[in-house]
Design an enzyme around this catalytic site. Structure first.
Site, PDB file in Angstrom:
ATOM      1  N   CYS A   1      68.738  20.912  -1.706  1.00  0.00           N
ATOM      2  CA  CYS A   1      68.414  19.505  -1.407  1.00  0.00           C
ATOM      3  C   CYS A   1      69.049  19.030  -0.101  1.00  0.00           C
ATOM      4  O   CYS A   1      68.739  17.935   0.371  1.00  0.00           O
ATOM      5  CB  CYS A   1      68.857  18.607  -2.558  1.00  0.00           C
ATOM      6  SG  CYS A   1      68.103  19.077  -4.111  1.00  0.00           S
TER       7      CYS A   1
ATOM      8  N   HIS B   1      69.177  11.640   0.155  1.00  0.00           N
ATOM      9  CA  HIS B   1      68.373  12.492  -0.716  1.00  0.00           C
ATOM     10  C   HIS B   1      68.126  11.733  -2.011  1.00  0.00           C
ATOM     11  O   HIS B   1      69.060  11.199  -2.619  1.00  0.00           O
ATOM     12  CB  HIS B   1      69.135  13.800  -0.962  1.00  0.00           C
ATOM     13  CG  HIS B   1      68.606  14.578  -2.107  1.00  0.00           C
ATOM     14  ND1 HIS B   1      67.263  14.881  -2.225  1.00  0.00           N
ATOM     15  CD2 HIS B   1      69.220  15.113  -3.195  1.00  0.00           C
ATOM     16  CE1 HIS B   1      67.087  15.575  -3.349  1.00  0.00           C
ATOM     17  NE2 HIS B   1      68.251  15.721  -3.944  1.00  0.00           N
TER      18      HIS B   1
ATOM     19  N   ASN C   1      63.088  13.641  -7.806  1.00  0.00           N
ATOM     20  CA  ASN C   1      63.876  14.422  -6.852  1.00  0.00           C
ATOM     21  C   ASN C   1      62.999  15.562  -6.325  1.00  0.00           C
ATOM     22  O   ASN C   1      62.693  16.491  -7.062  1.00  0.00           O
ATOM     23  CB  ASN C   1      65.117  14.946  -7.577  1.00  0.00           C
ATOM     24  CG  ASN C   1      65.970  15.859  -6.713  1.00  0.00           C
ATOM     25  OD1 ASN C   1      65.538  16.348  -5.668  1.00  0.00           O
ATOM     26  ND2 ASN C   1      67.184  16.107  -7.168  1.00  0.00           N
TER      27      ASN C   1
HETATM   28  O1  UT7 Z   1      69.540  17.243  -5.959  1.00  0.00           O
HETATM   29  C1  UT7 Z   1      70.785  17.078  -6.588  1.00  0.00           C
HETATM   30  C2  UT7 Z   1      70.495  17.379  -7.961  1.00  0.00           C
HETATM   31  N1  UT7 Z   1      70.973  16.716  -9.080  1.00  0.00           N
HETATM   32  C3  UT7 Z   1      71.506  15.496  -9.206  1.00  0.00           C
HETATM   33  O2  UT7 Z   1      71.732  14.749  -8.307  1.00  0.00           O
HETATM   34  C4  UT7 Z   1      71.797  15.113 -10.607  1.00  0.00           C
HETATM   35  C5  UT7 Z   1      73.038  14.268 -10.745  1.00  0.00           C
HETATM   36  N2  UT7 Z   1      73.235  13.850 -12.145  1.00  0.00           N
HETATM   37  C6  UT7 Z   1      72.476  12.917 -12.712  1.00  0.00           C
HETATM   38  O3  UT7 Z   1      71.586  12.357 -12.078  1.00  0.00           O
HETATM   39  C7  UT7 Z   1      72.793  12.518 -14.138  1.00  0.00           C
HETATM   40  O4  UT7 Z   1      73.943  13.206 -14.549  1.00  0.00           O
HETATM   41  C8  UT7 Z   1      71.618  12.807 -15.136  1.00  0.00           C
HETATM   42  C9  UT7 Z   1      70.498  11.838 -14.874  1.00  0.00           C
HETATM   43  C10 UT7 Z   1      71.151  14.235 -15.010  1.00  0.00           C
HETATM   44  C11 UT7 Z   1      72.118  12.559 -16.556  1.00  0.00           C
HETATM   45  O5  UT7 Z   1      72.613  11.230 -16.697  1.00  0.00           O
HETATM   46  P1  UT7 Z   1      74.017  10.980 -17.386  1.00  0.00           P
HETATM   47  O6  UT7 Z   1      74.231   9.506 -17.396  1.00  0.00           O
HETATM   48  O7  UT7 Z   1      75.050  11.826 -16.676  1.00  0.00           O
HETATM   49  O8  UT7 Z   1      73.757  11.466 -18.842  1.00  0.00           O
HETATM   50  P2  UT7 Z   1      74.533  12.566 -19.701  1.00  0.00           P
HETATM   51  O9  UT7 Z   1      74.200  13.930 -19.217  1.00  0.00           O
HETATM   52  O10 UT7 Z   1      75.972  12.177 -19.808  1.00  0.00           O
HETATM   53  O11 UT7 Z   1      73.874  12.351 -21.095  1.00  0.00           O
HETATM   54  C12 UT7 Z   1      74.107  11.159 -21.874  1.00  0.00           C
HETATM   55  C13 UT7 Z   1      73.381  11.309 -23.188  1.00  0.00           C
HETATM   56  C14 UT7 Z   1      73.673  12.626 -23.880  1.00  0.00           C
HETATM   57  O12 UT7 Z   1      73.713  12.370 -25.266  1.00  0.00           O
HETATM   58  P3  UT7 Z   1      75.113  12.342 -26.051  1.00  0.00           P
HETATM   59  O13 UT7 Z   1      75.708  13.700 -25.819  1.00  0.00           O
HETATM   60  O14 UT7 Z   1      75.889  11.243 -25.395  1.00  0.00           O
HETATM   61  O15 UT7 Z   1      74.681  12.064 -27.450  1.00  0.00           O
HETATM   62  C15 UT7 Z   1      72.492  13.490 -23.558  1.00  0.00           C
HETATM   63  O16 UT7 Z   1      72.240  14.470 -24.545  1.00  0.00           O
HETATM   64  O17 UT7 Z   1      71.975  11.304 -22.965  1.00  0.00           O
HETATM   65  C16 UT7 Z   1      71.381  12.474 -23.532  1.00  0.00           C
HETATM   66  N3  UT7 Z   1      70.284  12.889 -22.672  1.00  0.00           N
HETATM   67  C17 UT7 Z   1      69.049  12.375 -22.798  1.00  0.00           C
HETATM   68  N4  UT7 Z   1      68.511  11.483 -23.648  1.00  0.00           N
HETATM   69  C18 UT7 Z   1      67.214  11.160 -23.490  1.00  0.00           C
HETATM   70  C19 UT7 Z   1      70.295  13.764 -21.645  1.00  0.00           C
HETATM   71  N5  UT7 Z   1      69.080  13.844 -21.095  1.00  0.00           N
HETATM   72  C20 UT7 Z   1      68.279  12.991 -21.786  1.00  0.00           C
HETATM   73  C21 UT7 Z   1      66.932  12.629 -21.687  1.00  0.00           C
HETATM   74  N6  UT7 Z   1      66.446  11.718 -22.552  1.00  0.00           N
HETATM   75  N7  UT7 Z   1      66.111  13.150 -20.755  1.00  0.00           N
END
Ligand code: UT7
Length: 330
Positions: A114, A255, A285
């Site tokens: 990216c 990005h 993204n």
């Molecule tokens: O090009 C660079 C590439 N990547 C990035 O820039 C990604 C950077 N990271 C992010 O954008 C965020 O970390 C994400 C959007 C990927 C995730 O958001 P988050 O606020 O960090 O969520 P999390 O991973 O802490 O998940 C929170 C909860 C979890 O449930 P529990 O364990 O709290 O019960 C996940 O299992 O949300 C759950 N979860 C979802 N729920 C519904 C994770 N993905 C999903 C989903 N739908 N798609």
């Protein structure tokens, strides 16, 4: 006098026709429109079909950038393709060269995930600064839908497919005002798309490894933390090199990874929301394509005008991150 300054004189972009909205994703994984919008700002993404090759998408974006720059393909000296998802592991830049009829241009791929567009911008600029080339086409294009695990809700909601391109030309004044590039391979496991090989004995004592690339894996929380901390640092450094301060930026062009990252970086740099370019809601993204796609949209909408100062920053797998401060136009 030799023109060893750089001007970015044209932009173009291309997106596949197929939409996939958040509602569509709920048919694949346990998620909701509300969760995806709240956590990422993404509403829909574009998905490339089998017959929409990366080279074809990139060539369409390139033609638009070349037309805006007012040159013809045979005038191009160099084509740089920033991608992690080539049609051919040997590279796809030469296919773009052939599709454009850019007969004089040397063409090669550059992989920095990216961050690819920003790394490519700085690389392209070196050939102009050293007076080797005059007209360079830089394309950022990715079809990550080929490599997403569509059963993994932590990653499949994020990515989309697109291509964006710019033309860089030798110019009397230098419009690339400052840059800073960074890499940290020790954190590679935070975000990768690794090759998994199986060992096979070819002849007694001679072993080979053959296999496939595995879908994207990502530690979202770590990548989020990394981006929010490192992106402001690298923009500050590039601004310092440009002898500018954050208030002098007209546009913050990050990005497009997550709206929350855009907001947090802008807040840390004290840059008001109206200066932040964002189209993540419509494309997700798109990796190396995200910066030139957003740039092209803002230019064509008349938001970005000639002489505007843009702070662009890419970040992602590698890990890699970088920033470039440039002025739009000649
Ligand atoms: O090009 C660079 C590439 N990547 C990035 O820039 C990604 C950077 N990271 C992010 O954008 C965020 O970390 C994400 C959007 C990927 C995730 O958001 P988050 O606020 O960090 O969520 P999390 O991973 O802490 O998940 C929170 C909860 C979890 O449930 P529990 O364990 O709290 O019960 C996940 O299992 O949300 C759950 N979860 C979802 N729920 C519904 C994770 N993905 C999903 C989903 N739908 N798609």
């Amino acid at each position: 006098m030799q023109n060893t300054g750089i001007a970015i004189t044209g932009s173009g972009s291309a997106i596949p026709a197929t939409f996939l909205d958040n509602q569509g994703l709920t048919k694949l994984v346990e998620t909701s429109d509300e969760w995806i919008i709240t956590r990422t700002g993404i509403r829909q993404r574009r998905i490339a079909k089998k017959d929409e090759s990366l080279a074809a998408l990139a060539a369409t974006a390139s033609k638009r950038a070349i037309a805006m720059a007012g040159i013809t393909p045979p005038e191009l000296d160099l084509i740089l393709l920033a991608t992690s998802t080539p049609d051919d592991l040997f590279g796809s830049a030469c296919q773009i060269q052939a599709l454009l009829g850019a007969t004089r241009a040397v063409a090669f791929d550059l992989t920095a995930a990216c961050s690819g567009f920003v790394f490519g911008l700085v690389t392209a600029a070196q050939f102009i600064k050293t007076n080797v080339y005059k007209n360079v086409l830089l394309v950022g294009a990715d079809i990550l839908s080929r490599w997403v695990n569509w059963q993994d809700r932590r990653t499949c909601i994020l990515f989309g497919d697109a291509a964006g391109a710019v033309v860089l030309q030798a110019n009397q004044s230098d419009r690339l005002l400052g840059f800073e590039l960074k890499s940290d391979g020790s954190q590679n496991n935070c975000l990768n798309l690794p090759f998994h090989g199986q060992s096979k004995e070819l002849t007694p004592g001679v072993f080979i490894s053959q296999g496939n690339f595995q879908p994207i894996t990502m530690n979202g929380k770590e990548v989020y933390r990394f981006a929010v901390q490192k992106v402001p640092e690298v923009i500050d450094k590039a601004l310092f090199r440009a002898n500018l301060c954050a208030e002098q930026i007209d546009w913050l062009l990050l990005h497009q990874a997550n709206q929350r990252i855009l907001d947090a970086v802008a807040q840390r740099l004290n840059i008001p929301q109206q200066k932040v370019i964002s189209n993540i809601a419509y494309y997700g993204n798109t990796s190396a394509a995200s910066i030139p796609l957003a740039l092209d949209e803002a230019v064509r909408q008349g938001k970005i005008k000639s002489n505007d100062i843009i702070a662009a920053s890419g970040f992602g797998a590698g890990l890699t991150w970088g920033a470039a401060i440039f002025q739009w136009g000649r």
